[in-house]
Design an enzyme around this catalytic site. Structure first.
Site, PDB file in Angstrom:
ATOM      1  N   ARG A   1     -33.460 -26.617   1.643  1.00 24.19           N
ATOM      2  CA  ARG A   1     -33.314 -27.497   2.739  1.00 24.19           C
ATOM      3  C   ARG A   1     -34.156 -27.682   3.909  1.00 24.19           C
ATOM      4  NH1 ARG A   1     -30.233 -31.555   4.838  1.00 24.19           N
ATOM      5  NH2 ARG A   1     -28.873 -30.861   6.730  1.00 24.19           N
TER       6      ARG A   1
ATOM      7  N   SER B   1       0.751  -1.181  -0.216  1.00 24.96           N
ATOM      8  CA  SER B   1      -0.068  -0.255   0.162  1.00 24.96           C
ATOM      9  C   SER B   1       0.834   1.354  -0.034  1.00 24.96           C
ATOM     10  CB  SER B   1      -0.821   0.022   1.176  1.00 24.96           C
ATOM     11  OG  SER B   1      -1.920  -1.174   1.215  1.00 24.96           O
TER      12      SER B   1
ATOM     13  N   GLY C   1     -22.353 -27.824   6.355  1.00 24.81           N
ATOM     14  CA  GLY C   1     -21.224 -28.792   6.017  1.00 24.81           C
ATOM     15  C   GLY C   1     -20.951 -28.499   4.533  1.00 24.81           C
TER      16      GLY C   1
ATOM     17  N   GLU D   1      -5.929  -3.340  -4.469  1.00 27.78           N
ATOM     18  CA  GLU D   1      -6.099  -2.056  -4.778  1.00 27.78           C
ATOM     19  C   GLU D   1      -6.436  -0.981  -3.516  1.00 27.78           C
ATOM     20  OE1 GLU D   1      -6.222  -1.235  -8.120  1.00 27.78           O
ATOM     21  OE2 GLU D   1      -5.270  -3.119  -8.158  1.00 27.78           O
TER      22      GLU D   1
ATOM     23  N   ILE E   1     -25.074 -20.691   5.671  1.00 29.34           N
ATOM     24  CA  ILE E   1     -26.359 -21.122   5.455  1.00 29.34           C
ATOM     25  C   ILE E   1     -26.407 -22.450   4.872  1.00 29.34           C
ATOM     26  CG2 ILE E   1     -28.194 -20.745   4.086  1.00 29.34           C
ATOM     27  CD1 ILE E   1     -27.717 -17.877   4.561  1.00 29.34           C
TER      28      ILE E   1
ATOM     29  N   THR F   1      -5.708  -1.768   0.706  1.00 26.33           N
ATOM     30  CA  THR F   1      -6.533  -2.417   1.712  1.00 26.33           C
ATOM     31  C   THR F   1      -7.480  -1.687   2.560  1.00 26.33           C
ATOM     32  OG1 THR F   1      -5.124  -1.482   3.667  1.00 26.33           O
ATOM     33  CG2 THR F   1      -4.131  -3.496   2.442  1.00 26.33           C
TER      34      THR F   1
END
Length: 380
Positions: free
Chosen positions: A267, A133, A339, A362, A336, A364
């Site tokens: 789900r 940076s 596993g 670009e 969401i 931090t």
């Protein structure tokens, strides 16, 4: 601004259709193998994406910054690596169009037209092992020797340089007068590169370390003079590329939301779809809300850019918020999916790995906060 123009919406639909049909199917394999699909990139350019920011006199579409950002967003929904290769790969030729008449004449066919056609990409060589940076700390030096510039030094984490169609690197160098940007064509004696770096994500985007050892190029290859190269990048170039990266983050976040919502509806746990549980709903709502806010920040910065008004603060705000938001969205998506979200066969696993670089590249997130504080007048 409320909504997009008919032309912008048409481009979004066209790019999304292409990304869904052409880019998405092989994205997981490209990530797994770390390979770049040159044919796919050429087809992307045949669609007109590489030429969008170029003026019509060069064969481009002269598209406004927001329209190009929307295109980047759609590509990055399914393959952030390809989106990154695209906008990084055209920056060198775009910069060349602002060169002198002699420079444009020398580079028009080989590099500018080649970039628009998809035959050529460029690499932007700024970061060094001891200067990330802090661009003022770079050590790579360009010294004038007669009618040549002699470049010595090294760069790291440079995108695109190792691709077969990379035509040149734009190298930020220290000079006697300050800082300059030197065009170094691939294959120039003394210009070498290391092997592709192993990365957490963005694996089908080429990233390498570059070395310059008494690398000689004509004086014509100094773009924009030998004193203001760093200012051109820090005070201008970074502003627009931050909007490109912000757009990639928005695209990733939007895809994470779409996939998470579809999964949450299908789900079943505890005899009901998990979308009916408030904690899951909270994550989905946060994602949707932040994506909308991110787009507004990005769109405002683009509007200021098109109006030729100062937009350093707004670009930093967009980059900071969009990339941090994208990271949160990917994290929510993995959670969401549970596993399966941790398994590589689920796309959100790749999005989680890919987006992590966005808060670093670009400038931090911490640098963006510094810029915003400066623009607010905190240091005056």
């Amino acid at each position: 601004m409320i909504g997009y123009t008919e032309a912008q919406e048409a481009i979004r639909r066209t790019v999304r259709e292409f990304a869904t049909k052409e880019v998405k199917p092989g994205a997981a394999e490209r990530d797994e193998t770390g390979t770049f699909d040159y044919g796919l990139y050429r087809r992307l350019c045949d669609l007109g994406l590489a030429g969008m920011p170029f003026r019509e006199e060069f064969g481009g579409a002269d598209a406004d910054s927001l329209t190009f950002c929307l295109a980047i967003e759609e590509v990055s929904r399914v393959d952030m690596s390809l989106g990154l290769t695209l906008w990084v790969g055209i920056q060198g030729a775009v910069s060349m169009t602002h060169g002198s008449d002699e420079q444009i004449s020398a580079w028009r066919e080989r590099y500018i037209a080649g970039t628009i056609a998809g035959d050529v990409v460029s690499a932007g060589a700024i970061t060094e092992p001891d200067a990330g940076s802090d661009t003022a700390a770079i050590k790579t030096r360009a010294t004038q020797d007669g009618d040549e510039w002699v470049v010595n030094g090294s760069k790291i984490f440079i995108s695109n340089a190792g691709l077969e169609n990379c035509g040149f690197a734009m190298v930020l160098c220290r000079t006697e007068e300050g800082f300059g940007i030197v065009i170094v064509p691939t294959g120039t004696p003394g210009f070498t590169m290391g092997p592709a770096l192993r990365k957490m994500g963005l694996r089908s985007s080429d990233t390498r370390e570059l070395s310059f050892d008494d690398c000689r190029v004509p004086t014509l290859n100094m773009l924009g003079g030998a004193s203001l190269g760093r200012q051109a990048i820090v005070g201008g170039g970074f502003h627009i590329t931050r909007l490109y990266l912000a757009s990639q983050a928005v695209g990733v976040a939007a895809e994470c939301l779409d996939q998470s919502l579809a999964h949450a509806k299908s789900r079943v746990a505890f005899k009901r779809p998990i979308a009916r549980f408030q904690y899951v709903q909270g994550m989905l709502v946060d994602m949707a809300l932040e994506i909308e806010a991110a787009r507004l920040l990005r769109d405002k910065a683009c509007a200021l850019h098109e109006a030729r008004l100062p937009f350093a603060k707004e670009a930093a705000m967009a980059k900071l918020f969009c990339t941090e938001m994208g990271k949160r969205a990917a994290d929510h998506a993995v959670q969401i999916f549970g596993g399966m979200g941790y398994m590589d066969e689920t796309p959100v696993s790749r999005y989680y790995r890919d987006i992590r670089a966005a808060t670093i590249a670009e400038g931090t997130s911490e640098v963006q906060k510094h810029i915003i504080a400066r623009e607010l007048g905190c240091f005056s």
